[in-house]
Design a protein around this motif. Structure first.
Motif, PDB file in Angstrom:
ATOM      1  N   GLU A 173      -2.155   6.201   3.829  1.00  8.72           N
ATOM      2  CA  GLU A 173      -0.620   6.007   3.782  1.00  8.72           C
ATOM      3  C   GLU A 173      -0.606   5.117   2.592  1.00  8.72           C
ATOM      4  O   GLU A 173      -1.027   3.819   2.756  1.00  8.72           O
ATOM      5  CB  GLU A 173      -0.273   5.475   5.117  1.00  8.72           C
ATOM      6  CG  GLU A 173      -0.412   6.690   6.281  1.00  8.72           C
ATOM      7  CD  GLU A 173      -0.012   6.250   7.544  1.00  8.72           C
ATOM      8  OE1 GLU A 173       0.616   5.046   7.807  1.00  8.72           O
ATOM      9  OE2 GLU A 173      -0.524   6.516   8.614  1.00  8.72           O
ATOM     10  N   GLU A 174       0.792   5.390   1.822  1.00  8.91           N
ATOM     11  CA  GLU A 174       0.952   4.170   0.825  1.00  8.91           C
ATOM     12  C   GLU A 174       2.449   3.880   1.092  1.00  8.91           C
ATOM     13  O   GLU A 174       3.394   4.813   1.383  1.00  8.91           O
ATOM     14  CB  GLU A 174       0.853   4.927  -0.521  1.00  8.91           C
ATOM     15  CG  GLU A 174       1.426   3.789  -1.737  1.00  8.91           C
ATOM     16  CD  GLU A 174       0.948   4.578  -3.012  1.00  8.91           C
ATOM     17  OE1 GLU A 174       1.328   3.883  -4.071  1.00  8.91           O
ATOM     18  OE2 GLU A 174       0.652   5.806  -3.122  1.00  8.91           O
ATOM     19  N   SER A 175       2.687   2.466   1.019  1.00  5.10           N
ATOM     20  CA  SER A 175       4.191   1.990   1.051  1.00  5.10           C
ATOM     21  C   SER A 175       4.104   1.113  -0.266  1.00  5.10           C
ATOM     22  O   SER A 175       3.301   1.109  -0.905  1.00  5.10           O
ATOM     23  CB  SER A 175       4.225   1.108   2.438  1.00  5.10           C
ATOM     24  OG  SER A 175       3.335  -0.078   2.208  1.00  5.10           O
ATOM     25  N   GLU A 176       5.155   0.312  -0.278  1.00  7.20           N
ATOM     26  CA  GLU A 176       5.399  -0.537  -1.485  1.00  7.20           C
ATOM     27  C   GLU A 176       4.753  -1.674  -1.414  1.00  7.20           C
ATOM     28  O   GLU A 176       4.271  -2.232  -2.316  1.00  7.20           O
ATOM     29  CB  GLU A 176       6.886  -0.851  -1.473  1.00  7.20           C
ATOM     30  CG  GLU A 176       7.924   0.125  -1.763  1.00  7.20           C
ATOM     31  CD  GLU A 176       9.234  -0.447  -1.885  1.00  7.20           C
ATOM     32  OE1 GLU A 176       9.608  -1.649  -1.763  1.00  7.20           O
ATOM     33  OE2 GLU A 176      10.168   0.441  -2.157  1.00  7.20           O
ATOM     34  N   GLU A 177       4.104  -1.892  -0.111  1.00  8.78           N
ATOM     35  CA  GLU A 177       3.312  -3.088  -0.097  1.00  8.78           C
ATOM     36  C   GLU A 177       1.625  -2.902   0.137  1.00  8.78           C
ATOM     37  O   GLU A 177       0.915  -3.816  -0.119  1.00  8.78           O
ATOM     38  CB  GLU A 177       3.612  -3.908   1.125  1.00  8.78           C
ATOM     39  CG  GLU A 177       5.111  -4.626   1.277  1.00  8.78           C
ATOM     40  CD  GLU A 177       6.096  -3.557   1.592  1.00  8.78           C
ATOM     41  OE1 GLU A 177       5.832  -2.657   2.218  1.00  8.78           O
ATOM     42  OE2 GLU A 177       7.310  -3.598   1.158  1.00  8.78           O
ATOM     43  N   GLU A 178       1.297  -1.802   0.365  1.00  8.02           N
ATOM     44  CA  GLU A 178      -0.036  -1.498   1.003  1.00  8.02           C
ATOM     45  C   GLU A 178      -0.628  -0.123   0.626  1.00  8.02           C
ATOM     46  O   GLU A 178       0.343   0.748   0.871  1.00  8.02           O
ATOM     47  CB  GLU A 178      -0.399  -2.222   2.127  1.00  8.02           C
ATOM     48  CG  GLU A 178       0.343  -1.740   3.152  1.00  8.02           C
ATOM     49  CD  GLU A 178       0.376  -2.091   4.664  1.00  8.02           C
ATOM     50  OE1 GLU A 178      -0.096  -3.561   4.784  1.00  8.02           O
ATOM     51  OE2 GLU A 178       0.313  -1.578   5.553  1.00  8.02           O
ATOM     52  N   PHE A 179      -1.628   0.137   0.680  1.00  7.59           N
ATOM     53  CA  PHE A 179      -2.368   1.304   1.073  1.00  7.59           C
ATOM     54  C   PHE A 179      -2.944   1.229   2.418  1.00  7.59           C
ATOM     55  O   PHE A 179      -3.942   0.110   2.598  1.00  7.59           O
ATOM     56  CB  PHE A 179      -3.586   1.650   0.178  1.00  7.59           C
ATOM     57  CG  PHE A 179      -2.798   1.982  -1.151  1.00  7.59           C
ATOM     58  CD1 PHE A 179      -2.446   3.159  -1.657  1.00  7.59           C
ATOM     59  CD2 PHE A 179      -3.021   0.928  -1.957  1.00  7.59           C
ATOM     60  CE1 PHE A 179      -1.733   3.546  -3.021  1.00  7.59           C
ATOM     61  CE2 PHE A 179      -2.408   1.122  -3.633  1.00  7.59           C
ATOM     62  CZ  PHE A 179      -2.060   2.393  -3.698  1.00  7.59           C
ATOM     63  N   LYS A 180      -3.069   2.117   3.242  1.00  5.38           N
ATOM     64  CA  LYS A 180      -3.833   2.227   4.647  1.00  5.38           C
ATOM     65  C   LYS A 180      -4.619   3.314   4.858  1.00  5.38           C
ATOM     66  O   LYS A 180      -4.012   4.388   4.697  1.00  5.38           O
ATOM     67  CB  LYS A 180      -2.460   2.155   6.010  1.00  5.38           C
ATOM     68  CG  LYS A 180      -3.370   2.092   7.109  1.00  5.38           C
ATOM     69  CD  LYS A 180      -2.243   1.801   8.281  1.00  5.38           C
ATOM     70  CE  LYS A 180      -1.694   0.683   8.485  1.00  5.38           C
ATOM     71  NZ  LYS A 180      -1.056   0.455   9.752  1.00  5.38           N
ATOM     72  N   TYR A 210      -3.124   2.386  -9.001  1.00  5.34           N
ATOM     73  CA  TYR A 210      -3.215   1.085  -8.521  1.00  5.34           C
ATOM     74  C   TYR A 210      -4.389   0.180  -9.285  1.00  5.34           C
ATOM     75  O   TYR A 210      -4.267  -0.902  -9.589  1.00  5.34           O
ATOM     76  CB  TYR A 210      -3.174   0.704  -7.268  1.00  5.34           C
ATOM     77  CG  TYR A 210      -2.994  -0.886  -6.764  1.00  5.34           C
ATOM     78  CD1 TYR A 210      -2.143  -1.824  -7.006  1.00  5.34           C
ATOM     79  CD2 TYR A 210      -4.109  -1.183  -5.940  1.00  5.34           C
ATOM     80  CE1 TYR A 210      -2.424  -3.292  -6.707  1.00  5.34           C
ATOM     81  CE2 TYR A 210      -4.320  -2.481  -5.503  1.00  5.34           C
ATOM     82  CZ  TYR A 210      -3.382  -3.525  -5.834  1.00  5.34           C
ATOM     83  OH  TYR A 210      -3.756  -4.721  -5.562  1.00  5.34           O
ATOM     84  N   ARG A 221      -3.786  -4.496   0.349  1.00  5.37           N
ATOM     85  CA  ARG A 221      -2.491  -5.057  -0.029  1.00  5.37           C
ATOM     86  C   ARG A 221      -2.448  -5.145  -1.529  1.00  5.37           C
ATOM     87  O   ARG A 221      -3.318  -5.489  -2.407  1.00  5.37           O
ATOM     88  CB  ARG A 221      -2.510  -6.519   0.445  1.00  5.37           C
ATOM     89  CG  ARG A 221      -2.640  -6.604   2.018  1.00  5.37           C
ATOM     90  CD  ARG A 221      -1.424  -6.605   2.781  1.00  5.37           C
ATOM     91  NE  ARG A 221      -1.586  -6.265   4.117  1.00  5.37           N
ATOM     92  CZ  ARG A 221      -1.765  -7.504   4.946  1.00  5.37           C
ATOM     93  NH1 ARG A 221      -1.623  -8.587   4.482  1.00  5.37           N
ATOM     94  NH2 ARG A 221      -2.002  -7.276   6.231  1.00  5.37           N
ATOM     95  N   LYS A 222      -1.136  -4.534  -1.713  1.00  2.00           N
ATOM     96  CA  LYS A 222      -0.762  -4.536  -3.354  1.00  2.00           C
ATOM     97  C   LYS A 222      -0.429  -5.947  -4.060  1.00  2.00           C
ATOM     98  O   LYS A 222       0.498  -6.861  -3.475  1.00  2.00           O
ATOM     99  CB  LYS A 222       0.356  -3.541  -3.636  1.00  2.00           C
ATOM    100  CG  LYS A 222      -0.005  -2.060  -3.316  1.00  2.00           C
ATOM    101  CD  LYS A 222       1.034  -1.141  -3.665  1.00  2.00           C
ATOM    102  CE  LYS A 222       0.785   0.347  -3.222  1.00  2.00           C
ATOM    103  NZ  LYS A 222       2.030   1.121  -3.388  1.00  2.00           N
TER     104      LYS A 222
END
Length: 256
Positions: A56-63, A82, A158-159
């Motif tokens: 799962e990818e969001s603006e803040e991280e990859f899970k 990234y 964490r990005k």
């Protein structure tokens, strides 16, 4: 050869955790390394039915779910964009596509194997593990912890604005690495992970200043302890690491 007496596919993490508290029981990952060992497992615990095989990818991280395969990492566009291909580079030499379609991220990280390319690469990022009971723990701390009976559920990247490179040296293309290095420029600091030394990966840091790449690589390498085995001596590994780290620092300096 490993012998398994019974097999269970739990319906919840709580059920899996309770089963895993018995020392004779064991959680299955991709079974790529475990099956090469010997011994008897009373109950094999399969987590494959819990939806933990997604990224799962969001603006803040990859899970990254613990049951995601190394092949999923290799092909994931977001992660490789990234990391500028560093994650793809860290897995592409691991045996072959068929193997990477079965080996899991959770197994690679939780095992804390000395030869693990995945652990070495992830250690150079702002990375965390999510444990069922232990919560979210920085990977650099998790690596130093003693193994217990908790369950690794997710790996979280964490990005941030760091630049990262991954490089390894192998005697043959699909062999275990003789030495492996993740090199990252994170703000005003160089963060370098060194694996296959041949002990498990370690993270060392050095201030990013006006020194040239050779001087910084020298300081970073001096912080790492190397050992010897059939693939190389400690002196050889240290010499290799110093060169590989210097080259990646030079490349990142040019980009920055």
């Amino acid at each position: 050869m490993i012998t398994i007496n019974s097999y269970v596919k739990p319906e919840s993490l709580e059920e899996a955790y309770e089963l895993n508290q018995k020392r004779a029981n064991r959680i299955l990952g991709g079974m790529m390394w475990m099956r090469l060992g010997s011994g008897r497992v009373q109950t094999a615990i399969d987590l494959s039915g819990m939806g933990l095989d997604q990224i799962e990818e969001s603006e803040e991280e990859f899970k990254i779910g613990c049951m995601c395969t190394l092949r999923q990492l290799e092909l994931h566009k977001g992660i490789n964009q990234y990391t500028d291909g560093a994650v793809r580079e860290c897995v592409r030499h691991i045996v072959g596509v068929q193997f990477r379609n079965q080996a899991t991220v959770g197994g690679s990280i939780f095992g804390r194997f000395g030869f693990s390319d995945v652990l070495t690469c992830f250690l150079a990022m702002d990375c965390y593990v999510e444990l069922y009971k232990g919560g979210i723990v920085p990977l650099r701390e998790f690596v130093c912890q003693k193994r217990d009976r908790d369950i690794l559920v997710n790996v979280i990247i964490r990005k941030d604005v760091r630049k990262i490179r991954y490089v390894s040296s192998r005697r043959t293309k699909t062999d275990f690495p003789v030495i492996a290095c993740g090199v990252a420029k994170a703000g005003e600091e160089w963060q370098v992970s060194v694996g296959a030394r041949p002990m498990k990966a370690v993270l060392v840091t050095e201030k990013a200043d006006e020194r040239n790449a050779a001087e910084i690589a020298e300081k970073l390498t001096e912080q790492v302890t190397f050992g010897s085995n059939m693939r190389g001596s400690s002196e050889y590994r240290k010499a290799l690491a110093k060169v590989l780290i210097r080259r990646q620092i030079e490349a990142l300096m040019e980009e920055c």
